[in-house]
Design a protein around this motif. Structure first.
Motif, mmCIF file in Angstrom:
data_model
loop_
_atom_site.group_PDB
_atom_site.id
_atom_site.type_symbol
_atom_site.label_atom_id
_atom_site.label_comp_id
_atom_site.label_asym_id
_atom_site.label_seq_id
_atom_site.Cartn_x
_atom_site.Cartn_y
_atom_site.Cartn_z
ATOM 1 N N ALA A 159 -4.290 9.630 -9.879
ATOM 2 C CA ALA A 159 -4.010 9.670 -8.434
ATOM 3 C C ALA A 159 -5.134 8.979 -7.660
ATOM 4 N N SER A 160 -6.367 9.256 -8.064
ATOM 5 C CA SER A 160 -7.515 8.648 -7.386
ATOM 6 C C SER A 160 -7.496 7.123 -7.527
ATOM 7 N N LYS A 161 -7.153 6.636 -8.713
ATOM 8 C CA LYS A 161 -7.073 5.177 -8.926
ATOM 9 C C LYS A 161 -6.013 4.560 -8.012
ATOM 10 N N ALA A 162 -4.864 5.222 -7.918
ATOM 11 C CA ALA A 162 -3.776 4.681 -7.091
ATOM 12 C C ALA A 162 -4.169 4.672 -5.607
ATOM 13 N N TYR A 163 -4.809 5.755 -5.144
ATOM 14 C CA TYR A 163 -5.245 5.809 -3.744
ATOM 15 C C TYR A 163 -6.257 4.699 -3.443
ATOM 16 N N LYS A 164 -7.179 4.484 -4.357
ATOM 17 C CA LYS A 164 -8.217 3.468 -4.132
ATOM 18 C C LYS A 164 -7.607 2.065 -4.086
ATOM 19 N N PHE A 165 -6.603 1.825 -4.925
ATOM 20 C CA PHE A 165 -5.940 0.518 -4.897
ATOM 21 C C PHE A 165 -5.154 0.356 -3.597
ATOM 22 N N ALA A 166 -4.509 1.433 -3.146
ATOM 23 C CA ALA A 166 -3.787 1.386 -1.865
ATOM 24 C C ALA A 166 -4.753 1.111 -0.723
ATOM 25 N N LEU A 167 -5.956 1.673 -0.827
ATOM 26 C CA LEU A 167 -6.957 1.492 0.225
ATOM 27 C C LEU A 167 -7.484 0.056 0.261
ATOM 28 N N LYS A 168 -7.541 -0.586 -0.906
ATOM 29 C CA LYS A 168 -7.937 -1.995 -0.935
ATOM 30 C C LYS A 168 -6.918 -2.849 -0.193
ATOM 31 N N LEU A 169 -5.650 -2.475 -0.344
ATOM 32 C CA LEU A 169 -4.586 -3.238 0.312
ATOM 33 C C LEU A 169 -4.517 -2.949 1.804
ATOM 34 N N GLU A 170 -4.891 -1.728 2.207
ATOM 35 C CA GLU A 170 -4.818 -1.322 3.619
ATOM 36 C C GLU A 170 -6.085 -0.527 3.966
ATOM 37 N N HIS B 177 0.832 -1.213 0.000
ATOM 38 C CA HIS B 177 0.000 0.000 0.000
ATOM 39 C C HIS B 177 0.864 1.260 0.000
ATOM 40 N N VAL B 178 2.079 1.181 0.542
ATOM 41 C CA VAL B 178 2.979 2.343 0.553
ATOM 42 C C VAL B 178 3.340 2.745 -0.877
ATOM 43 N N CYS B 179 3.692 1.752 -1.691
ATOM 44 C CA CYS B 179 4.070 2.053 -3.077
ATOM 45 C C CYS B 179 2.903 2.669 -3.852
ATOM 46 N N TRP B 180 1.714 2.098 -3.685
ATOM 47 C CA TRP B 180 0.564 2.635 -4.395
ATOM 48 C C TRP B 180 0.177 4.023 -3.874
ATOM 49 N N HIS B 181 0.343 4.226 -2.570
ATOM 50 C CA HIS B 181 0.057 5.545 -1.982
ATOM 51 C C HIS B 181 1.019 6.591 -2.547
ATOM 52 N N VAL B 182 2.298 6.255 -2.598
ATOM 53 C CA VAL B 182 3.289 7.171 -3.159
ATOM 54 C C VAL B 182 3.012 7.423 -4.637
ATOM 55 N N TYR B 183 2.624 6.384 -5.341
ATOM 56 C CA TYR B 183 2.304 6.525 -6.771
ATOM 57 C C TYR B 183 1.152 7.533 -6.958
ATOM 58 N N GLY B 184 0.187 7.448 -6.083
ATOM 59 C CA GLY B 184 -0.917 8.405 -6.134
ATOM 60 C C GLY B 184 -0.467 9.819 -5.851
ATOM 61 N N VAL B 185 0.433 9.979 -4.883
ATOM 62 C CA VAL B 185 0.953 11.308 -4.546
ATOM 63 C C VAL B 185 1.697 11.912 -5.745
ATOM 64 N N LEU B 186 2.472 11.076 -6.437
ATOM 65 C CA LEU B 186 3.210 11.573 -7.601
ATOM 66 C C LEU B 186 2.252 12.054 -8.692
ATOM 67 N N TRP B 187 1.194 11.294 -8.945
ATOM 68 C CA TRP B 187 0.213 11.717 -9.950
ATOM 69 C C TRP B 187 -0.498 12.996 -9.503
ATOM 70 N N ARG B 188 -0.757 13.106 -8.221
ATOM 71 C CA ARG B 188 -1.408 14.319 -7.725
ATOM 72 C C ARG B 188 -0.536 15.545 -7.931
ATOM 73 N N CYS B 189 0.762 15.363 -7.762
ATOM 74 C CA CYS B 189 1.695 16.491 -7.906
ATOM 75 C C CYS B 189 1.759 17.001 -9.339
ATOM 76 N N VAL B 190 1.501 16.131 -10.315
ATOM 77 C CA VAL B 190 1.501 16.573 -11.709
ATOM 78 C C VAL B 190 0.073 16.865 -12.178
ATOM 79 N N LYS B 191 -0.848 16.940 -11.206
ATOM 80 C CA LYS B 191 -2.244 17.351 -11.444
ATOM 81 C C LYS B 191 -3.032 16.359 -12.301
ATOM 82 N N ASN B 192 -2.602 15.111 -12.297
ATOM 83 C CA ASN B 192 -3.398 14.071 -12.969
ATOM 84 C C ASN B 192 -4.223 13.386 -11.881
ATOM 85 N N TYR B 193 -5.343 14.024 -11.553
ATOM 86 C CA TYR B 193 -6.117 13.592 -10.400
ATOM 87 C C TYR B 193 -6.832 12.266 -10.624
ATOM 88 N N GLU B 194 -7.185 11.958 -11.857
ATOM 89 C CA GLU B 194 -7.843 10.687 -12.136
ATOM 90 C C GLU B 194 -6.924 9.515 -11.801
#
Length: 856
Positions: A100-111, A81-98
């Protein structure tokens, strides 16, 4: 760190991993990288460490490398979940929110129990205005610790859910959520609990939005005594009572508000409505405002507002009293306070007569307890001017400088008299500078405003006015030096760098427009892009407030902020910068040679050069640029240490200070869309936005979109001259297409456009009819000549002569004349026509800088 990842590390490495996280949170990035490298030296494929290192690299500005490393981390630890959470943060930083949202949701499934991932997802959903998802996330946060967990009793979590429901339009659920939390409280909140006070008012606004005004009033009455925001409660109560038609109670409520603040117009408007007084009830209205003028003798509003509705002799008496009081006190803002009355010509003439009578000494001096007998002009002759006389001179100079009552010669005479009497008065010199500006002499306007600045070097306002006038005279370096008097001396990039960092948009915009006038398109685009980035930053700054406002309990202000952000790019500064940027990209598309940054600033004379001369100019300019770049590099290298930030990290270096990459784009119309899309979305009633949109879509061969912009512009102002020229050009484009359009598209276009200009219309005849109809308007004549130039290029000589003839029209303005000169430049007119035009314009506007410089 996930349990599987923990098992891959020894105790020392687990300790180091905790340090990596701590260093990242403390922004000690170099130490964080060092600790991560220590772990990876023994465990090179440890996904969580790679992910944290990627996060730190991203914070250092190396986003590309961060993405590469994070993807490697995901390959090594797909179920972390750490890797997917970080992946989401990186997408958020480049303003690709869609993504980022997918990565956060996958991280949430894991944790599923991770509060941090839940919060990040909720904030992202709020940023994306995904209210349904936000409600779901907020409910999960509320329920995540069980019915008796700390989160279930946290006000901010309950309020967060209510906010999500409110913004989604579920007002009933939002109220019920807030009520449910109130019922869970075992002890009533203290009277000094500001968070509770704010939450109660927020709940009340929700009830009111539901349309249940009676219940909202009952609820407000119940919390009235203990609420800390007394003014808001009184305003809301008065509003509800008025809406319920209980006018006597509403009258008392608004009178109570006026006792607190007799200068707030909205209270008077509420009181008038409660009393049933319309604009035609002038006697009753006058009595009402006189009553409050006596109660609050120091308030301006009850004295000023009657001037809006009084007419004739009543207006004259009230205006005489108001002007004499204000001028006797020497209030500098007197003219600014009453100039809105000038839209009524009768009131404007009355104000002029009164002020002139004060100047001549023929007025009847106002006598009351607060004023001494006024000194007349005759009594003063040969002696020092009284403060009243100086205020009258200042007022009249502004009056004659105003566009609805303009007489610039008279304005200059009056302000010169005032300056002769008080040469050190800053406001007088500022007004003199404005008069020069309206005469078209930007050089003298700049010099005069600089003189005003020198009289009070500690005043920020006059400093910024001087810089603004210097920019309008294309004195960019002098303006930056002036602004540098109030910027941080240690700022990287000098005064300009500090102004950009402080988001000083008026300066950045004016600076860009100055470079645009000079033909320095790279620098102009650089400034307009900075304005675009500021609005992006403002939008990104919402992330902080999504949590801060809930934590501090400032919910009503937060709701207002969210609604304001939804219309952020309607701001005039964005429209102004975006329109200029789009115009530049259109020029770059039409003249590809301008994309060569080496020719920036000399494009005004390119049409006079032969191809060989253009090549020589390019070579010479490139050498000069390379020399300057080397000097800039050495200077920047010397300042690197001074520009270091926290933990020794260097601040991000601008690799394109002159805008060469921006101006050198291979696809200028694609770049233009970055500015144009939000411009058309958020400012659809801006006619200039629709007109530049037409130009872009026409060149991109998006004919349906171009036609949509054309009709939108006509719906805003059907008589605007540019609409005619663009309609003619659109018809000619459709009639002369190299390749025919698909039948369905052509059919759709003709179905709409034929009603405006039919396919078989004689465009020359149509244009001649337009010219005859608007022959007394310079702007319309210029548009007609542009259309004729498009229809028949053989008429070029006649068109250029006709542009010169527009200067003889009685209604022609200085702005029309400057636009006519730009038209000749755009047509690459022969030098004799330009010279004749400039000579004729100089004769009519001898002070105008645009024509003086050419004469000299």
């Amino acid at each position: 760190m996930s349990q599987q990842q923990q098992m891959q590390l020894g105790s020392k490495e687990r300790s180091l991993f905790k340090q990596v996280v701590e260093h990242y949170e403390a922004k000690h990035f170099k130490k964080g990288i060092k600790a991560a490298n220590q772990i990876l030296s023994k465990n090179p494929n440890h996904g969580d460490t790679q992910a944290m290192k990627a996060l730190i690299m991203n914070a250092q500005g190396n986003s590309d490398e961060a993405f590469v490393l994070c993807k490697a981390a995901l390959k090594n630890a797909m179920k972390s979940h750490v890797c997917w959470h970080v992946y989401g943060v990186l997408w958020r930083c480049v303003k690709n929110y869609e993504e980022a949202s997918k990565a956060y949701k996958f991280a949430l499934k894991l944790e599923p129990d991770s509060q941090q991932i839940l919060r990040d997802l909720a904030i992202l959903q709020m940023q994306m205005r995904d209210y349904e998802g936000y409600i779901k996330s907020r409910r999960m946060i509320l329920q995540s610790s069980g019915p008796r967990g700390k989160n279930s009793n946290s006000r901010q979590n309950w309020t967060g859910l209510a906010v999500a429901q409110h913004l989604a339009g579920d007002l009933y659920d939002a109220e019920r959520t807030l009520t449910t939390f109130e019922e869970t409280l075992r002890n009533p909140p203290s009277k000094s609990d500001n968070e509770h006070s704010e939450a109660v008012l927020y709940k009340n606004t929700i009830i009111a939005e539901m349309g249940e005004t009676e219940r909202a009033l009952d609820h407000l009455e119940a919390v009235l005594k203990n609420n800390l925001d007394r003014t808001a409660v009184m305003e809301m109560r008065a509003k509800y009572i008025l809406q319920l038609g209980r006018n006597q109670e509403a009258e008392k409520a608004y009178r109570a508000l006026l006792e607190r603040n007799a200068d707030y117009r909205a209270y008077y408007d509420g009181l008038r409505e409660a009393l049933g007084l319309g604009d035609s009830d002038t006697d009753s209205l006058k009595a009402l405002y006189d009553e409050w003028a006596k109660k609050s003798p120091r308030s301006d509003t009850p004295k000023r507002v009657p001037l809006d509705f009084l007419e004739g002799e009543e207006f004259r008496k009230a205006a005489d009293q108001y002007l004499q009081q204000m001028l006797h006190k020497g209030v500098p803002s007197t003219f600014a306070n009453i100039k809105s009355l000038y839209s009524n010509s009768a009131k404007r003439d009355t104000l002029q007569e009164l002020a002139e009578s004060y100047l001549s000494g023929t007025h009847a001096p106002l006598m009351n307890g607060s004023l001494e007998k006024q000194t007349t002009g005759e009594e003063d002759s040969g002696t020092e001017k009284s403060p009243f006389d100086m205020a009258v001179l200042y007022f009249l100079a502004q009056h004659y400088n105003y566009h609805l009552s303009q007489d610039l010669a008279r304005a200059m005479e009056l302000i010169d008299r005032a300056i002769a009497a008080q040469p050190e008065e800053v406001n007088f010199h500022m007004t003199r500078a404005r008069i020069w500006k309206h005469r078209g002499n930007s050089r003298k306007a700049s010099e005069t405003m600089e003189k005003a600045r020198s009289l009070d070097e500690k005043d920020r306002y006059i400093n910024t006015k001087a810089a603004k006038y210097q920019l309008r005279n294309n004195e960019n370096e002098a303006a930056a030096a002036n602004m540098g008097k109030f910027t941080r001396k240690e700022a990287v990039g000098g005064p300009l760098g500090d102004l950009i960092e402080m988001q000083c948009m008026w300066y950045i915009t004016e600076d860009g427009e100055s470079y645009l006038r000079q033909g320095k398109l790279g620098l102009a685009l650089k400034r307009f892009t900075s304005v675009y980035d500021i609005f992006d930053t403002w939008q990104e700054d919402q992330f902080d407030f999504h949590t801060f406002s809930l934590r501090k309990g400032q919910i009503r202000a937060y709701i207002d902020m969210v609604k304001w952000q939804d219309h952020l790019r309607e701001h005039p500064f964005f429209s102004r910068a975006a329109i200029c940027a789009v115009q530049i990209y259109v020029r770059l598309f039409d003249n590809p040679q301008l994309r060569d940054e080496s020719l920036n600033g000399m494009n005004g004379s390119l049409d006079k050069m032969s191809p060989s001369e253009v090549k020589k100019a390019q070579k010479k300019a490139r050498k000069a640029r390379e020399k300057q770049e080397q000097a800039d590099f050495e200077k920047a290298d010397a300042k690197k240490t001074a520009g270091a930030g926290v933990d020794g990290e260097s601040k991000k270096e601008d690799k394109d200070p002159k805008g060469a990459k921006l101006v050198g784009t291979a696809e200028p119309l694609v770049e233009a869309m970055k500015f144009l899309s939000p411009l058309l979305e958020f400012s659809p009633r801006n006619i200039a936005a629709q007109q530049v949109g037409f130009e872009v879509f026409l060149r991109r061969k998006k004919y349906i979109s171009a036609l949509r912009c054309l009709f939108a512009a006509r719906s805003i102002d059907s008589a605007h001259p540019t609409n005619h020229e663009q309609a003619i050009r659109f018809r000619r484009t459709l009639n002369t297409l190299a390749e025919p359009l698909p039948p369905k598209i052509l059919e759709a276009l003709e179905a709409e456009f034929s009603s405006l200009v039919s396919p078989d219309a004689d465009l020359l005849e149509l244009n001649s009819g337009f010219l005859s109809k608007h022959s007394d308007s310079a702007a319309h004549v210029q548009a007609s000549l542009c259309a004729r130039q498009v229809i028949d290029p053989q008429t070029a000589d006649e068109n250029q002569k006709d542009v010169i003839r527009t200067l003889a029209l009685p209604s022609v303005s200085l702005e029309d004349a400057i636009r006519g000169l730009d038209l000749l430049k755009g047509w690459k007119a022969q030098s004799r026509y330009r010279d004749n035009y400039i000579a004729a314009a100089h004769e009519r506007w001898p002070e105008a800088t645009d024509f003086i410089s050419k004469q000299d």
